[in-house]
Structures are given as C-alpha cells and as structure tokens.
Scaffold this active site. Structure first.
Site, PDB file in Angstrom:
ATOM      1  N   ASN A   1       0.815  -1.160  -0.088  1.00 45.49           N
ATOM      2  CA  ASN A   1       0.049   0.156  -0.115  1.00 45.49           C
ATOM      3  C   ASN A   1       0.894   1.178  -0.117  1.00 45.49           C
ATOM      4  OD1 ASN A   1      -1.838   2.140   0.497  1.00 45.49           O
ATOM      5  ND2 ASN A   1      -2.300   1.410   2.419  1.00 45.49           N
TER       6      ASN A   1
ATOM      7  N   LYS B   1       0.291   4.302  -0.338  1.00 45.42           N
ATOM      8  CA  LYS B   1      -0.466   5.525   0.330  1.00 45.42           C
ATOM      9  C   LYS B   1      -0.227   6.587  -0.817  1.00 45.42           C
ATOM     10  CE  LYS B   1      -0.261   3.179   4.610  1.00 45.42           C
ATOM     11  NZ  LYS B   1      -0.424   3.515   6.147  1.00 45.42           N
TER      12      LYS B   1
ATOM     13  N   HIS C   1      -9.556   1.560   4.313  1.00 45.74           N
ATOM     14  CA  HIS C   1      -8.309   1.688   5.302  1.00 45.74           C
ATOM     15  C   HIS C   1      -8.664   2.683   6.149  1.00 45.74           C
ATOM     16  CE1 HIS C   1      -4.442   2.863   6.210  1.00 45.74           C
ATOM     17  NE2 HIS C   1      -3.776   1.668   5.727  1.00 45.74           N
TER      18      HIS C   1
ATOM     19  N   GLU D   1      -7.124   5.209   7.701  1.00 44.45           N
ATOM     20  CA  GLU D   1      -6.825   6.496   7.186  1.00 44.45           C
ATOM     21  C   GLU D   1      -7.822   7.047   6.653  1.00 44.45           C
ATOM     22  OE1 GLU D   1      -3.090   5.746   5.276  1.00 44.45           O
ATOM     23  OE2 GLU D   1      -2.145   5.053   7.249  1.00 44.45           O
TER      24      GLU D   1
ATOM     25  N   GLU E   1      -5.864  -4.727  10.400  1.00 48.78           N
ATOM     26  CA  GLU E   1      -5.054  -3.734  10.652  1.00 48.78           C
ATOM     27  C   GLU E   1      -5.297  -2.950  11.845  1.00 48.78           C
ATOM     28  OE1 GLU E   1      -2.843  -2.603   6.681  1.00 48.78           O
ATOM     29  OE2 GLU E   1      -4.651  -1.346   6.952  1.00 48.78           O
TER      30      GLU E   1
ATOM     31  N   GLY F   1       1.991   2.240  10.809  1.00 48.65           N
ATOM     32  CA  GLY F   1       3.073   3.304  10.547  1.00 48.65           C
ATOM     33  C   GLY F   1       3.727   3.566  12.058  1.00 48.65           C
TER      34      GLY F   1
ATOM     35  N   SER G   1       2.901  -2.024  10.436  1.00 47.28           N
ATOM     36  CA  SER G   1       4.383  -2.344  10.701  1.00 47.28           C
ATOM     37  C   SER G   1       4.747  -3.716  10.509  1.00 47.28           C
ATOM     38  CB  SER G   1       4.777  -1.669  12.141  1.00 47.28           C
ATOM     39  OG  SER G   1       4.212  -0.618  12.238  1.00 47.28           O
TER      40      SER G   1
HETATM   41  P1  PGA Z   1       2.548   0.407   7.683  1.00 46.80           P
HETATM   42  O1  PGA Z   1       1.009   0.550   6.849  1.00 46.80           O
HETATM   43  O2  PGA Z   1       3.009  -1.084   7.090  1.00 46.80           O
HETATM   44  O3  PGA Z   1       3.348   1.510   7.189  1.00 46.80           O
HETATM   45  O4  PGA Z   1       2.327   0.244   9.137  1.00 46.80           O
HETATM   46  C1  PGA Z   1       0.149  -0.589   6.732  1.00 46.80           C
HETATM   47  C2  PGA Z   1      -1.097  -0.008   6.073  1.00 46.80           C
HETATM   48  O5  PGA Z   1      -1.587   1.144   6.587  1.00 46.80           O
HETATM   49  O6  PGA Z   1      -1.882  -0.540   5.216  1.00 46.80           O
END
Ligand code: PGA
Length: 251
Positions: free
Chosen positions: A9, A11, A96, A98, A168, A174, A214
C-alpha cells in the site's frame, strides 16, 4: 484453498515517474522467480494505468487505494470502480483506517463501494481494525465484528467469496509497533469464526485474511507462520524493493 497474498500500500507516496520506476524494479526482481504468494501493489489512482502497462500483471496485481461510492456522474474529484477496472487494476483497497479517520468513510459508504467494486470485477481488500483505546477497553473483537457486519454482511456467500480482508490494528499502522504474531492470530481466528457463523465453513476457510501494521522483513516470517494469517498489507516497507521482496519471500 485460500491464497497467500502480500499487498503493498504505497499510500500517497511516489510521483508518477518514481512509481513506475518502483513497479518496474519489483517486476524485475520477481521475473523468473517462483514465489509462494500473490503479489499486489496498491498505487495512487494516477499511477494505475501506467503501472499496469509497465509490469507483468500476471505476476503482480495492481490495486487502487479507494474508489467512489457512486457509479458515475457529477461527483467532482472522485474515481469510480469502473474507471479503476478500466486501467487494468484488479484490486481495490477499501475502508483503510486512514480513509475512515481522515475522510469520514463510514460503514454505509463502504458497503456501496464494495458493491461497486464487485460489480466491476475488482477484488476488494477490505480493511478492519480497532483503535488503541478500543483495544485497551477490551472492545477490539466487538469493533472488528461490527465493521465486518455493517459493511459486508448483506453480501451473498458467493459475493463474499470474492472479498479479501485485511486486519489492521490502527495502533500498529506506521508506528513501528507491530501486533505480536499471537495477537494477529487471535484476531484472525476470531474473524474466521465470525465468517463461519454467517456464511459457513466453506467461505470462512477460503477467505484470505491479511495482517497490516508495521509488518516488515524482520517480523513477516513469524506473522505468516500463523495458521490464520494469510499474508500482509504492507505500507512503509512496500516503498523499497529491498524491503518488500523479503516480505514476499517470507512465504
Ligand atoms: P504500515 O502500513 O505497514 O506502514 O504500518 C500498513 C497499512 O496502513 O496498510
């Protein structure tokens, strides 16, 4: 049997030229290699068509990170599921955290997005997961169950069979604070039970449930060794082939 999937992803990272270069580099790294999982990259909308034509889409699936909750029309700035599919993308990441947190996406909108994605032949990678306060309050199972029920449980078993889930936990995204493999397994097994209760064993056994938050080269092997963890949705570590390949190869 359900598939193992490692999905990146990106982003809101990489301009068009950088994105094409990254996709080509991954394509080259995978060429002539046999891996034990499906590989997907989730790019910004503007990259989809160029990336899909720059790589072997038989080896790497392309995903959008969102699509509109309307089919077409006067929705300035939106991109429909049909448009996503017309680029050669095969997947769409939906729900997601976010997008839920920053863009107000709610279960009702996500239900519409899922239906439109399916109607246009896209595989939704549907994200669910609790916030830290919810886990600390012992509400994480209820929250995740609710997120699935509200957006997906009007689907028929046949439709649900096309969904990929990504658990998630928001506190792990993140932050460098991965859920332990046992925490991931516990939630994934719970999710599979929820699916079993609604759709039966056939659907629950065949649904791929990815872990995200992460995940990286150092922890992927342990996470993927768990029986109900069928792969990962990878943010930061998907932005470099040197970091993404070892996760793919963790299977
Ligand atoms: P990350 O993000 O691996 O940077 O923690 C995962 C995600 O948001 O899909």
């Amino acid at each position: 049997m359900r598939k193992n999937i490692v999905a990146g992803n990106w982003k809101m990272n990489n301009n068009l030229q950088e994105g094409i270069a990254l996709a080509k580099e991954l394509n080259a790294a995978l060429a002539g290699k046999t891996v034990n999982c499906d590989v997907v990259i989730g790019t910004p909308f503007i990259h989809l068509a160029s990336v899909a034509s720059a790589i072997d889409t038989g080896k790497i699936g392309v995903a959008a990170q969102n699509c509109a909750d309307k089919a077409s029309g006067a929705y300035t700035g939106e991109v429909s599921a049909e448009m996503v599919a017309s680029t050669g993308a095969k997947y769409v990441i939906l729900g997601h955290s976010e997008r839920r947190a920053y863009y107000g996406e709610n279960p009702e909108m996500l239900k519409e997005k899922t239906l439109l994605a399916l109607a246009n032949g896209l595989t939704p990678i549907f994200c669910i997961g609790e916030m830290l306060e919810e886990r600390e309050a012992g509400e994480h199972f209820n929250i995740v169950k609710w997120q699935i029920e509200e957006s997906l449980f009007d689907l028929s078993a046949k439709e649900f069979g096309k969904i990929v889930l990504a658990y998630e936990p928001v506190w792990a995204i993140g932050t460098g604070k991965t859920a332990t493999a046992d925490q991931a397994q516990e939630m994934h097994a719970f999710i599979r039970d929820v699916l079993d209760g609604k759709y039966g064993k056939d659907v629950s056994d065949n649904t791929s449930i990815l872990y995200g938050g992460s995940a990286n080269a150092a922890n992927a092997k342990e996470l993927f060794s768990k029986p109900d963890v069928d792969g990962g949705l990878i943010g930061g570590a998907s932005l470099g082939v040197d970091r993404f390949m070892p996760i793919i190869e963790a299977f």
